[in-house]
Scaffold this active site. Sequence first.
Site, mmCIF file in Angstrom:
data_model
loop_
_atom_site.group_PDB
_atom_site.id
_atom_site.type_symbol
_atom_site.label_atom_id
_atom_site.label_comp_id
_atom_site.label_asym_id
_atom_site.label_seq_id
_atom_site.Cartn_x
_atom_site.Cartn_y
_atom_site.Cartn_z
ATOM 1 N NE ARG A 19 -3.183 -8.564 10.684
ATOM 2 C CZ ARG A 19 -1.892 -8.726 10.938
ATOM 3 N NH1 ARG A 19 -1.086 -7.691 10.901
ATOM 4 N NH2 ARG A 19 -1.399 -9.909 11.228
ATOM 5 C CE LYS A 29 0.626 -0.632 10.282
ATOM 6 N NZ LYS A 29 0.317 -1.737 11.219
ATOM 7 C CG HIS A 78 -0.259 -0.301 2.504
ATOM 8 N ND1 HIS A 78 0.636 0.573 3.084
ATOM 9 C CD2 HIS A 78 -0.307 -1.378 3.322
ATOM 10 C CE1 HIS A 78 1.085 0.064 4.212
ATOM 11 N NE2 HIS A 78 0.542 -1.137 4.378
ATOM 12 N N GLY A 138 1.799 3.168 2.240
ATOM 13 C CA GLY A 138 2.769 3.189 3.342
ATOM 14 C C GLY A 138 4.060 2.509 2.906
ATOM 15 C CG HIS A 139 4.210 -1.763 2.059
ATOM 16 N ND1 HIS A 139 2.923 -2.228 1.988
ATOM 17 C CD2 HIS A 139 4.812 -2.438 3.067
ATOM 18 C CE1 HIS A 139 2.752 -3.156 2.914
ATOM 19 N NE2 HIS A 139 3.862 -3.299 3.581
#
Length: 282
Positions: free
Chosen positions: A189, A151, A34, A36-37
Amino acid sequence: MLVFTNKTKIEAHITSLKQAGKTVGFVPTMGALHQGHMSLVKEGLANNNLLVVSVFVNPTQFDNAEDLDKYPRTLENDIALLKTVSKNIIVYAPSVDDIYDGNTVAKQFSFDGLEFEMEGRFRAGHFDGVGTIVKRLFEIVKPDNAYFGEKDFQQLTIIKKLVEKHNIPVNIVGCLIHREASGLAMSSRNVRLTPEYKNAAPFIYQTLKKAKAKFGTKSANKVTEWVYKQFDNHDLLKLEYFIIADVDTLKTVKRKNKTKTYRAFIAVYAGDIRLIDNIALN
Ligand code: PAF
């Protein structure tokens, strides 16, 4: 884009590039990539000659067989997403056997007590699994710089400890949490959240922000009590823990000390999906 599934082949490829003087950045992931990655990927691309991204759902870090089973696996989409940023990324997507050679068990580590706090209390053996896979991946990829999201702040702290204790020659770079527009921390998730839970989940970050504001004038205990109350009667979200901890020891704060740095950590169940988040407090 080069995609390797075999450790011997990727090791040989990276060794030849390193011999030619290239610096190697590394973003280890469990896939279902996503934004974030992708922020870690961009940081890695900007600061290294080449970037390796691993995609591997590591069985030994799951304490729950159903969670492992349901973990999203979307390798084709992940590769397509990585290609949109750069065709020069090297993907390592091994099988369980390629990593564990037929012996899928975690090694035991001591992280000087960091592993017994928070996630360690609720997910037995989790950090042995993380230590095992990250050390293995570092041995294969031999990165100069490796990127991890805040995170999983406890994971990031433990990986810094792993590198220090095992003298692994890699620079660990922590990257800021990426959030959806609603404030929900990005996580692989999240794709499993039903619309109802997806609507409810931003409450987690809203509560963290309010807790941060309260921490300015109230004790850690009072703020913690307040947070537990917010979740007491929540219809959809079940609080597993909320802790205010010292960022160095990850131990729960008893009395505030102006010279220390604190963070609030939270784990919440949205149905059967476990979400974690955290926020810097000072
Ligand atoms: O943060 C993750 O996705 C995983 O814990 C990691 C670091 C890739 C190890 O499996």
